[in-house]
Design a protein around this motif. Structure first.
Motif, PDB file in Angstrom:
ATOM      1  N   ARG A 309       0.833  -1.211   0.000  1.00  0.00           N
ATOM      2  CA  ARG A 309       0.000   0.000   0.000  1.00  0.00           C
ATOM      3  C   ARG A 309       0.865   1.259   0.000  1.00  0.00           C
ATOM      4  NH1 ARG A 309      -0.575   4.692   3.028  1.00  0.00           N
ATOM      5  NH2 ARG A 309      -2.746   5.369   3.132  1.00  0.00           N
ATOM      6  N   ASN A 310       1.920   1.293   0.853  1.00  0.00           N
ATOM      7  CA  ASN A 310       2.785   2.466   0.956  1.00  0.00           C
ATOM      8  C   ASN A 310       3.632   2.675  -0.294  1.00  0.00           C
ATOM      9  OD1 ASN A 310       1.805   2.974   3.486  1.00  0.00           O
ATOM     10  ND2 ASN A 310       3.487   1.987   4.572  1.00  0.00           N
ATOM     11  N   ALA A 311       4.001   1.584  -0.954  1.00  0.00           N
ATOM     12  CA  ALA A 311       4.778   1.719  -2.189  1.00  0.00           C
ATOM     13  C   ALA A 311       4.006   2.506  -3.241  1.00  0.00           C
ATOM     14  CB  ALA A 311       5.146   0.333  -2.716  1.00  0.00           C
ATOM     15  N   TRP A 312       2.693   2.294  -3.280  1.00  0.00           N
ATOM     16  CA  TRP A 312       1.869   3.040  -4.245  1.00  0.00           C
ATOM     17  C   TRP A 312       1.612   4.477  -3.775  1.00  0.00           C
ATOM     18  CZ3 TRP A 312       0.284   3.089  -9.076  1.00  0.00           C
ATOM     19  CH2 TRP A 312      -0.772   3.944  -9.417  1.00  0.00           C
ATOM     20  N   VAL A 313       1.281   4.648  -2.508  1.00  0.00           N
ATOM     21  CA  VAL A 313       0.921   5.971  -2.002  1.00  0.00           C
ATOM     22  C   VAL A 313       2.091   6.930  -2.032  1.00  0.00           C
ATOM     23  CG1 VAL A 313       0.163   7.229   0.070  1.00  0.00           C
ATOM     24  CG2 VAL A 313      -0.962   5.093  -0.569  1.00  0.00           C
ATOM     25  N   PHE A 314       3.293   6.462  -1.655  1.00  0.00           N
ATOM     26  CA  PHE A 314       4.433   7.368  -1.508  1.00  0.00           C
ATOM     27  C   PHE A 314       5.411   7.324  -2.672  1.00  0.00           C
ATOM     28  CE2 PHE A 314       3.193   6.301   2.913  1.00  0.00           C
ATOM     29  CZ  PHE A 314       2.805   7.582   3.302  1.00  0.00           C
ATOM     30  N   GLN A 315       5.412   6.211  -3.418  1.00  0.00           N
ATOM     31  CA  GLN A 315       6.392   6.092  -4.501  1.00  0.00           C
ATOM     32  C   GLN A 315       5.752   5.900  -5.880  1.00  0.00           C
ATOM     33  OE1 GLN A 315       8.969   2.818  -3.371  1.00  0.00           O
ATOM     34  NE2 GLN A 315       9.388   3.677  -1.356  1.00  0.00           N
ATOM     35  N   TRP A 316       4.435   5.825  -5.923  1.00  0.00           N
ATOM     36  CA  TRP A 316       3.714   5.569  -7.175  1.00  0.00           C
ATOM     37  C   TRP A 316       4.245   4.300  -7.842  1.00  0.00           C
ATOM     38  CZ3 TRP A 316      -0.520   8.253  -8.938  1.00  0.00           C
ATOM     39  CH2 TRP A 316      -0.806   9.444  -8.252  1.00  0.00           C
ATOM     40  N   ARG A 317       4.554   3.319  -7.025  1.00  0.00           N
ATOM     41  CA  ARG A 317       5.091   2.056  -7.534  1.00  0.00           C
ATOM     42  C   ARG A 317       4.079   0.951  -7.274  1.00  0.00           C
ATOM     43  NH1 ARG A 317       8.560  -1.837  -5.157  1.00  0.00           N
ATOM     44  NH2 ARG A 317       8.775  -0.483  -3.315  1.00  0.00           N
ATOM     45  N   SER A 318       3.650   0.281  -8.321  1.00  0.00           N
ATOM     46  CA  SER A 318       2.641  -0.765  -8.218  1.00  0.00           C
ATOM     47  C   SER A 318       3.305  -2.138  -8.113  1.00  0.00           C
ATOM     48  CB  SER A 318       1.706  -0.733  -9.423  1.00  0.00           C
ATOM     49  OG  SER A 318       0.749  -1.760  -9.336  1.00  0.00           O
ATOM     50  N   ILE A 319       3.030  -2.838  -7.018  1.00  0.00           N
ATOM     51  CA  ILE A 319       3.556  -4.199  -6.826  1.00  0.00           C
ATOM     52  C   ILE A 319       2.424  -5.179  -7.122  1.00  0.00           C
ATOM     53  CG2 ILE A 319       4.541  -5.834  -5.170  1.00  0.00           C
ATOM     54  CD1 ILE A 319       5.665  -3.480  -3.631  1.00  0.00           C
ATOM     55  N   PRO A 320       2.577  -6.054  -8.085  1.00  0.00           N
ATOM     56  CA  PRO A 320       1.512  -7.032  -8.399  1.00  0.00           C
ATOM     57  C   PRO A 320       1.159  -7.856  -7.161  1.00  0.00           C
ATOM     58  CG  PRO A 320       3.206  -7.038 -10.109  1.00  0.00           C
ATOM     59  CD  PRO A 320       3.742  -6.208  -8.976  1.00  0.00           C
ATOM     60  N   PHE A 321      -0.123  -8.137  -6.981  1.00  0.00           N
ATOM     61  CA  PHE A 321      -0.537  -8.862  -5.786  1.00  0.00           C
ATOM     62  C   PHE A 321       0.039 -10.279  -5.777  1.00  0.00           C
ATOM     63  CE2 PHE A 321      -3.732 -10.617  -8.595  1.00  0.00           C
ATOM     64  CZ  PHE A 321      -4.051 -11.858  -8.054  1.00  0.00           C
ATOM     65  N   THR A 322       0.314 -10.818  -6.968  1.00  0.00           N
ATOM     66  CA  THR A 322       0.917 -12.155  -7.027  1.00  0.00           C
ATOM     67  C   THR A 322       2.316 -12.140  -6.416  1.00  0.00           C
ATOM     68  OG1 THR A 322       1.619 -11.630  -9.296  1.00  0.00           O
ATOM     69  CG2 THR A 322      -0.413 -12.905  -9.029  1.00  0.00           C
ATOM     70  N   ASP A 323       3.064 -11.040  -6.631  1.00  0.00           N
ATOM     71  CA  ASP A 323       4.403 -10.923  -6.032  1.00  0.00           C
ATOM     72  C   ASP A 323       4.295 -10.847  -4.507  1.00  0.00           C
ATOM     73  OD1 ASP A 323       5.273 -10.906  -8.594  1.00  0.00           O
ATOM     74  OD2 ASP A 323       6.042  -8.843  -8.585  1.00  0.00           O
ATOM     75  N   THR A 324       3.303 -10.090  -4.020  1.00  0.00           N
ATOM     76  CA  THR A 324       3.113  -9.973  -2.576  1.00  0.00           C
ATOM     77  C   THR A 324       2.757 -11.329  -1.967  1.00  0.00           C
ATOM     78  OG1 THR A 324       2.382  -7.664  -2.770  1.00  0.00           O
ATOM     79  CG2 THR A 324       1.757  -8.857  -0.775  1.00  0.00           C
ATOM     80  N   CYS A 325       1.882 -12.081  -2.628  1.00  0.00           N
ATOM     81  CA  CYS A 325       1.503 -13.416  -2.136  1.00  0.00           C
ATOM     82  C   CYS A 325       2.718 -14.336  -2.073  1.00  0.00           C
ATOM     83  CB  CYS A 325       0.428 -14.032  -3.031  1.00  0.00           C
ATOM     84  SG  CYS A 325      -1.146 -13.147  -2.991  1.00  0.00           S
ATOM     85  N   HIS A 326       3.556 -14.267  -3.135  1.00  0.00           N
ATOM     86  CA  HIS A 326       4.750 -15.105  -3.162  1.00  0.00           C
ATOM     87  C   HIS A 326       5.693 -14.745  -2.012  1.00  0.00           C
ATOM     88  CE1 HIS A 326       8.104 -17.419  -4.749  1.00  0.00           C
ATOM     89  NE2 HIS A 326       8.860 -16.335  -4.647  1.00  0.00           N
ATOM     90  N   MET A 327       5.883 -13.454  -1.740  1.00  0.00           N
ATOM     91  CA  MET A 327       6.770 -13.030  -0.658  1.00  0.00           C
ATOM     92  C   MET A 327       6.230 -13.463   0.703  1.00  0.00           C
ATOM     93  SD  MET A 327       8.255  -9.256  -1.691  1.00  0.00           S
ATOM     94  CE  MET A 327       6.665  -8.524  -2.049  1.00  0.00           C
ATOM     95  N   ILE A 328       4.905 -13.400   0.873  1.00  0.00           N
ATOM     96  CA  ILE A 328       4.306 -13.832   2.142  1.00  0.00           C
ATOM     97  C   ILE A 328       4.594 -15.304   2.384  1.00  0.00           C
ATOM     98  CG2 ILE A 328       2.133 -14.230   3.353  1.00  0.00           C
ATOM     99  CD1 ILE A 328       1.034 -11.730   1.934  1.00  0.00           C
ATOM    100  N   LYS A 329       4.326 -16.155   1.374  1.00  0.00           N
ATOM    101  CA  LYS A 329       4.546 -17.593   1.525  1.00  0.00           C
ATOM    102  C   LYS A 329       6.020 -17.901   1.760  1.00  0.00           C
ATOM    103  CE  LYS A 329       0.654 -18.759  -1.509  1.00  0.00           C
ATOM    104  NZ  LYS A 329       0.253 -19.356  -2.820  1.00  0.00           N
ATOM    105  N   ASN A 330       6.892 -17.235   0.993  1.00  0.00           N
ATOM    106  CA  ASN A 330       8.323 -17.504   1.088  1.00  0.00           C
ATOM    107  C   ASN A 330       8.882 -17.090   2.451  1.00  0.00           C
ATOM    108  OD1 ASN A 330      10.878 -18.282  -0.023  1.00  0.00           O
ATOM    109  ND2 ASN A 330      11.377 -16.102  -0.200  1.00  0.00           N
TER     110      ASN A 330
END
Length: 351
Positions: A309-330
Protein backbone atom coordinates in the motif's frame (compact mmCIF):
# COMPACT_ATOMS: atom_id res chain seq x y z
CA UNK A 1 43.65 17.19 50.32
CA UNK A 2 44.62 15.31 53.50
CA UNK A 3 47.80 17.41 53.61
CA UNK A 4 45.79 20.63 53.39
CA UNK A 5 43.48 19.45 56.14
CA UNK A 6 46.48 18.63 58.36
CA UNK A 7 47.99 22.08 57.74
CA UNK A 8 44.77 23.83 58.80
CA UNK A 9 44.44 21.67 61.93
CA UNK A 10 48.03 22.45 62.92
CA UNK A 11 47.50 26.21 62.54
CA UNK A 12 44.29 25.99 64.56
CA UNK A 13 46.09 24.17 67.37
CA UNK A 14 48.79 26.90 67.52
CA UNK A 15 46.17 29.68 67.58
CA UNK A 16 47.23 31.17 64.24
CA UNK A 17 43.85 30.22 62.73
CA UNK A 18 40.67 30.88 64.69
CA UNK A 19 37.85 28.56 63.55
CA UNK A 20 34.10 29.04 63.88
CA UNK A 21 32.55 27.79 67.11
CA UNK A 22 29.01 26.44 67.38
CA UNK A 23 27.51 25.88 70.80
CA UNK A 24 28.97 26.43 74.27
CA UNK A 25 30.79 24.41 76.92
CA UNK A 26 31.40 20.72 76.41
CA UNK A 27 28.94 20.59 73.49
CA UNK A 28 30.78 23.30 71.52
CA UNK A 29 31.97 22.34 68.01
CA UNK A 30 34.67 24.07 65.98
CA UNK A 31 34.69 24.29 62.17
CA UNK A 32 37.79 25.43 60.28
CA UNK A 33 37.14 23.75 56.93
CA UNK A 34 34.87 21.34 55.05
CA UNK A 35 36.04 19.18 52.16
CA UNK A 36 34.06 17.37 49.50
CA UNK A 37 35.98 16.03 46.48
CA UNK A 38 37.65 19.10 44.94
CA UNK A 39 35.40 21.61 46.72
CA UNK A 40 36.55 23.44 49.86
CA UNK A 41 34.87 25.68 52.45
CA UNK A 42 37.15 27.62 54.85
CA UNK A 43 35.95 29.24 58.10
CA UNK A 44 37.89 31.79 60.14
CA UNK A 45 37.99 35.12 61.95
CA UNK A 46 38.42 38.31 59.90
CA UNK A 47 41.74 39.60 61.26
CA UNK A 48 45.34 40.11 60.13
CA UNK A 49 46.63 36.88 61.73
CA UNK A 50 44.04 34.71 59.98
CA UNK A 51 44.76 36.39 56.65
CA UNK A 52 48.52 35.75 56.93
CA UNK A 53 47.91 32.16 58.01
CA UNK A 54 45.45 31.55 55.19
CA UNK A 55 47.92 32.85 52.59
CA UNK A 56 50.70 30.72 54.08
CA UNK A 57 48.49 27.61 54.13
CA UNK A 58 47.47 27.94 50.48
CA UNK A 59 51.08 28.65 49.46
CA UNK A 60 52.43 25.56 51.28
CA UNK A 61 49.67 23.41 49.75
CA UNK A 62 50.52 24.71 46.26
CA UNK A 63 54.22 23.95 46.71
CA UNK A 64 53.49 20.42 47.95
CA UNK A 65 50.78 19.40 45.45
CA UNK A 66 51.01 21.79 42.52
CA UNK A 67 47.32 22.61 43.01
CA UNK A 68 46.02 26.14 43.41
CA UNK A 69 42.74 27.91 44.09
CA UNK A 70 40.48 28.68 41.13
CA UNK A 71 39.91 32.32 42.06
CA UNK A 72 37.35 32.88 39.30
CA UNK A 73 35.07 30.28 40.91
CA UNK A 74 35.80 31.30 44.51
CA UNK A 75 33.98 33.84 46.70
CA UNK A 76 34.31 35.19 50.26
CA UNK A 77 31.27 35.63 52.48
CA UNK A 78 31.80 38.08 55.35
CA UNK A 79 29.72 38.60 58.46
CA UNK A 80 27.70 41.86 58.37
CA UNK A 81 29.60 42.90 61.52
CA UNK A 82 33.06 42.49 59.95
CA UNK A 83 35.32 45.55 59.63
CA UNK A 84 35.02 46.89 56.08
CA UNK A 85 38.72 47.79 55.95
CA UNK A 86 39.63 44.20 56.79
CA UNK A 87 37.16 42.73 54.30
CA UNK A 88 38.69 44.89 51.56
CA UNK A 89 42.16 43.74 52.62
CA UNK A 90 41.09 40.07 52.42
CA UNK A 91 39.65 40.51 48.91
CA UNK A 92 42.70 42.43 47.68
CA UNK A 93 45.30 40.09 49.19
CA UNK A 94 43.60 36.89 48.08
CA UNK A 95 42.35 38.33 44.77
CA UNK A 96 38.92 36.82 45.43
CA UNK A 97 35.64 38.73 45.20
CA UNK A 98 33.26 39.17 48.12
CA UNK A 99 29.72 37.85 47.85
CA UNK A 100 26.42 38.32 49.66
CA UNK A 101 25.87 34.58 49.59
CA UNK A 102 27.63 31.32 48.77
CA UNK A 103 25.18 30.47 46.00
CA UNK A 104 24.33 26.78 45.79
CA UNK A 105 26.13 23.49 46.05
CA UNK A 106 24.88 20.54 44.01
CA UNK A 107 21.78 22.64 43.42
CA UNK A 108 21.09 23.27 47.12
CA UNK A 109 21.25 26.91 48.33
CA UNK A 110 23.98 27.62 50.92
CA UNK A 111 22.53 30.21 53.24
CA UNK A 112 22.16 30.90 56.95
CA UNK A 113 18.63 32.14 56.39
CA UNK A 114 15.49 30.08 56.01
CA UNK A 115 15.30 29.12 52.29
CA UNK A 116 12.38 30.45 50.31
CA UNK A 117 9.93 28.35 48.31
CA UNK A 118 11.79 29.18 45.10
CA UNK A 119 15.12 28.11 46.64
CA UNK A 120 13.91 24.57 47.29
CA UNK A 121 11.39 24.16 44.46
CA UNK A 122 13.88 22.02 42.51
CA UNK A 123 13.98 19.57 45.43
CA UNK A 124 10.21 19.23 45.32
CA UNK A 125 10.39 18.65 41.58
CA UNK A 126 13.01 15.92 41.99
CA UNK A 127 11.02 14.21 44.75
CA UNK A 128 7.88 14.35 42.60
CA UNK A 129 9.77 12.78 39.69
CA UNK A 130 11.14 10.02 41.92
CA UNK A 131 7.70 9.32 43.38
CA UNK A 132 6.22 9.17 39.88
CA UNK A 133 8.74 6.57 38.78
CA UNK A 134 8.94 4.81 42.13
CA UNK A 135 7.78 1.50 40.63
CA UNK A 136 11.06 1.12 38.77
CA UNK A 137 13.34 1.31 41.79
CA UNK A 138 14.74 -1.40 44.01
CA UNK A 139 12.26 -0.94 46.86
CA UNK A 140 9.29 -1.49 44.55
CA UNK A 141 10.89 -4.55 42.94
CA UNK A 142 11.54 -5.98 46.41
CA UNK A 143 7.92 -5.48 47.45
CA UNK A 144 6.67 -6.95 44.20
CA UNK A 145 8.90 -10.02 44.62
CA UNK A 146 7.60 -10.54 48.16
CA UNK A 147 3.89 -9.83 47.74
CA UNK A 148 3.14 -10.46 44.06
CA UNK A 149 3.22 -13.55 41.91
CA UNK A 150 3.21 -12.18 38.37
CA UNK A 151 0.41 -9.63 38.46
CA UNK A 152 -1.56 -11.42 41.20
CA UNK A 153 -0.98 -11.07 44.96
CA UNK A 154 0.51 -13.89 47.01
CA UNK A 155 -1.52 -15.53 49.78
CA UNK A 156 -2.64 -12.98 52.35
CA UNK A 157 -1.95 -15.27 55.31
CA UNK A 158 1.76 -14.59 54.72
CA UNK A 159 3.49 -11.31 55.33
CA UNK A 160 2.81 -8.32 57.54
CA UNK A 161 -0.30 -7.46 59.54
CA UNK A 162 -1.13 -4.74 56.99
CA UNK A 163 -0.89 -7.26 54.13
CA UNK A 164 -3.31 -9.55 55.94
CA UNK A 165 -5.84 -6.76 56.39
CA UNK A 166 -5.57 -5.87 52.71
CA UNK A 167 -6.61 -9.42 51.94
CA UNK A 168 -9.92 -8.86 53.70
CA UNK A 169 -10.92 -6.15 51.20
CA UNK A 170 -9.01 -7.42 48.15
CA UNK A 171 -12.07 -8.86 46.39
CA UNK A 172 -13.98 -5.60 46.85
CA UNK A 173 -10.94 -3.67 45.63
CA UNK A 174 -10.50 -5.71 42.44
CA UNK A 175 -14.22 -5.57 41.61
CA UNK A 176 -14.31 -1.79 42.11
CA UNK A 177 -11.12 -0.75 40.31
CA UNK A 178 -9.48 -0.99 36.93
CA UNK A 179 -6.07 -0.20 35.47
CA UNK A 180 -5.95 2.64 32.93
CA UNK A 181 -3.28 3.50 30.40
CA UNK A 182 -3.53 7.26 30.97
CA UNK A 183 -2.06 9.23 28.09
CA UNK A 184 0.10 6.26 27.05
CA UNK A 185 3.26 8.34 27.23
CA UNK A 186 5.18 5.73 29.26
CA UNK A 187 3.44 2.54 28.10
CA UNK A 188 5.21 0.56 25.38
CA UNK A 189 2.78 -0.68 22.75
CA UNK A 190 4.30 -4.12 22.15
CA UNK A 191 6.18 -5.12 25.33
CA UNK A 192 4.04 -3.75 28.21
CA UNK A 193 0.90 -5.41 29.57
CA UNK A 194 -1.88 -2.92 28.83
CA UNK A 195 -4.44 -4.26 26.34
CA UNK A 196 -4.69 -7.91 27.38
CA UNK A 197 -3.29 -10.14 30.14
CA UNK A 198 0.04 -10.41 28.30
CA UNK A 199 2.20 -8.20 26.05
CA UNK A 200 0.90 -7.88 22.50
CA UNK A 201 4.35 -8.92 21.29
CA UNK A 202 3.56 -12.47 22.46
CA UNK A 203 0.84 -12.65 19.82
CA UNK A 204 3.17 -11.72 16.95
CA UNK A 205 5.54 -14.43 15.76
CA UNK A 206 7.14 -12.41 12.99
CA UNK A 207 10.00 -9.99 13.76
CA UNK A 208 9.15 -6.31 14.20
CA UNK A 209 10.90 -3.42 12.43
CA UNK A 210 13.46 -1.64 14.62
CA UNK A 211 11.38 1.54 14.86
CA UNK A 212 8.41 -0.49 16.15
CA UNK A 213 10.12 -2.21 19.09
CA UNK A 214 9.93 0.80 21.46
CA UNK A 215 6.71 2.27 20.08
CA UNK A 216 4.57 3.97 22.76
CA UNK A 217 0.80 3.66 23.04
CA UNK A 218 0.43 7.44 22.76
CA UNK A 219 2.00 7.23 19.30
CA UNK A 220 -0.86 5.05 18.10
CA UNK A 221 -3.81 6.78 19.83
CA UNK A 222 -4.96 10.36 19.26
CA UNK A 223 -8.17 11.75 20.80
CA UNK A 224 -9.14 8.22 21.91
CA UNK A 225 -8.87 6.96 18.32
CA UNK A 226 -6.21 4.85 16.65
CA UNK A 227 -3.97 7.04 14.56
CA UNK A 228 -3.90 6.81 10.80
CA UNK A 229 -1.67 8.50 8.27
CA UNK A 230 -4.35 11.17 7.89
CA UNK A 231 -4.40 12.09 11.62
CA UNK A 232 -0.61 12.26 11.57
CA UNK A 233 -0.76 14.78 8.73
CA UNK A 234 1.06 12.49 6.28
CA UNK A 235 -1.87 12.20 3.85
CA UNK A 236 -4.05 14.99 2.56
CA UNK A 237 -7.24 12.94 2.90
CA UNK A 238 -8.59 10.19 5.14
CA UNK A 239 -10.12 8.43 2.09
CA UNK A 240 -8.65 5.16 0.90
CA UNK A 241 -6.50 5.78 -2.23
CA UNK A 242 -7.99 2.63 -3.83
CA UNK A 243 -11.58 2.78 -2.52
CA UNK A 244 -12.57 6.47 -2.87
CA UNK A 245 -15.94 5.98 -1.17
CA UNK A 246 -14.44 4.48 2.02
CA UNK A 247 -12.54 6.08 4.87
CA UNK A 248 -9.19 4.49 5.57
CA UNK A 249 -8.47 3.09 9.01
CA UNK A 250 -6.31 0.16 10.09
CA UNK A 251 -9.00 -2.46 9.39
CA UNK A 252 -9.75 -1.07 5.96
CA UNK A 253 -6.12 -0.76 4.86
CA UNK A 254 -5.17 -4.27 6.01
CA UNK A 255 -8.40 -6.24 5.52
CA UNK A 256 -11.31 -4.60 3.70
CA UNK A 257 -9.54 -2.67 0.91
CA UNK A 258 -9.91 -4.25 -2.52
CA UNK A 259 -6.13 -4.58 -2.83
CA UNK A 260 -5.89 -6.28 0.57
CA UNK A 261 -8.70 -8.71 -0.37
CA UNK A 262 -6.81 -9.57 -3.55
CA UNK A 263 -4.04 -10.96 -1.40
CA UNK A 264 -6.06 -12.59 1.39
CA UNK A 265 -8.40 -14.40 -1.01
CA UNK A 266 -5.47 -16.39 -2.44
CA UNK A 267 -4.95 -18.07 0.96
CA UNK A 268 -7.02 -20.62 2.85
CA UNK A 269 -8.32 -18.02 5.29
CA UNK A 270 -10.21 -19.04 8.47
CA UNK A 271 -14.02 -18.91 8.56
CA UNK A 272 -15.38 -15.43 9.32
CA UNK A 273 -12.05 -13.81 8.40
CA UNK A 274 -13.67 -10.56 7.20
CA UNK A 275 -15.92 -10.19 10.24
CA UNK A 276 -15.42 -9.43 13.92
CA UNK A 277 -13.74 -6.64 15.88
CA UNK A 278 -11.01 -8.86 17.38
CA UNK A 279 -9.59 -9.52 13.94
CA UNK A 280 -5.93 -9.09 14.88
CA UNK A 281 -5.91 -11.15 18.06
CA UNK A 282 -8.08 -13.96 16.68
CA UNK A 283 -5.84 -14.45 13.66
CA UNK A 284 -2.60 -14.13 15.62
CA UNK A 285 -3.86 -16.85 17.98
CA UNK A 286 -4.93 -19.18 15.16
CA UNK A 287 -2.32 -21.96 14.74
CA UNK A 288 -3.93 -23.87 11.86
CA UNK A 289 -1.15 -25.67 9.93
CA UNK A 290 -1.05 -25.84 6.11
CA UNK A 291 1.99 -26.55 6.27
CA UNK A 292 2.94 -23.19 7.76
CA UNK A 293 0.85 -22.02 10.73
CA UNK A 294 -1.80 -19.44 9.86
CA UNK A 295 -0.68 -16.92 12.48
CA UNK A 296 2.77 -16.83 10.84
CA UNK A 297 1.28 -16.34 7.37
CA UNK A 298 -1.08 -13.71 8.76
CA UNK A 299 1.76 -11.77 10.45
CA UNK A 300 3.80 -11.52 7.25
CA UNK A 301 0.62 -10.86 5.26
CA UNK A 302 -0.32 -7.81 7.32
CA UNK A 303 3.21 -6.43 7.06
CA UNK A 304 3.64 -6.94 3.30
CA UNK A 305 0.12 -5.70 2.46
CA UNK A 306 1.00 -2.52 4.35
CA UNK A 307 4.29 -2.18 2.47
CA UNK A 308 2.50 -2.72 -0.84
CA UNK A 309 0.00 0.00 0.00
CA UNK A 310 2.78 2.47 0.96
CA UNK A 311 4.78 1.72 -2.19
CA UNK A 312 1.87 3.04 -4.25
CA UNK A 313 0.92 5.97 -2.00
CA UNK A 314 4.43 7.37 -1.51
CA UNK A 315 6.39 6.09 -4.50
CA UNK A 316 3.71 5.57 -7.17
CA UNK A 317 5.09 2.06 -7.53
CA UNK A 318 2.64 -0.76 -8.22
CA UNK A 319 3.56 -4.20 -6.83
CA UNK A 320 1.51 -7.03 -8.40
CA UNK A 321 -0.54 -8.86 -5.79
CA UNK A 322 0.92 -12.16 -7.03
CA UNK A 323 4.40 -10.92 -6.03
CA UNK A 324 3.11 -9.97 -2.58
CA UNK A 325 1.50 -13.42 -2.14
CA UNK A 326 4.75 -15.11 -3.16
CA UNK A 327 6.77 -13.03 -0.66
CA UNK A 328 4.31 -13.83 2.14
CA UNK A 329 4.55 -17.59 1.53
CA UNK A 330 8.32 -17.50 1.09
CA UNK A 331 9.06 -15.41 4.20
CA UNK A 332 6.60 -17.35 6.37
CA UNK A 333 8.19 -20.64 5.24
CA UNK A 334 11.71 -19.32 5.93
CA UNK A 335 10.64 -18.18 9.39
CA UNK A 336 9.02 -21.53 10.20
CA UNK A 337 12.04 -23.48 8.93
CA UNK A 338 14.42 -21.37 11.00
CA UNK A 339 12.22 -21.68 14.09
CA UNK A 340 12.07 -25.47 13.74
CA UNK A 341 15.84 -25.65 13.22
CA UNK A 342 16.51 -23.62 16.36
CA UNK A 343 14.08 -25.77 18.37
CA UNK A 344 15.71 -28.95 17.10
CA UNK A 345 19.19 -27.65 17.90
CA UNK A 346 18.26 -26.60 21.43
CA UNK A 347 16.56 -29.95 22.05
CA UNK A 348 19.70 -31.76 20.90
CA UNK A 349 21.91 -29.64 23.15
CA UNK A 350 19.68 -30.23 26.17
CA UNK A 351 19.70 -33.95 25.58
Amino acid sequence: MEFLSKLIDDFCSTGDWTPFTIGKGVSAMEFSHLLFADDLLLFGRVDHKTLRTLEETLDLFHQASGLSVNKAKSTILFSPNADTNLTSLFCTSLDIKASNGLGSYLGFPLTSKRPSRNDVSFIVDKLYWKMTYFLSNLAARTLRAKYLSGISPTRFNRGSHIWGNLGKIWRFFTESSRWVVGNGGTVRFWSDVWATDAPLRNLVQAPLPLDEENLLVCERIVNNEWTSLYTKGVCASNKCPFCPSDNEDAFHALRNCVRARQVWDTFDIPTGFYNGTDWLSSNLECSKESPTSWNTIFSFGVWLIWKRRNAWVFQWRSIPFTDTCHMIKNQALQYTTTENLITLTLTHLLL
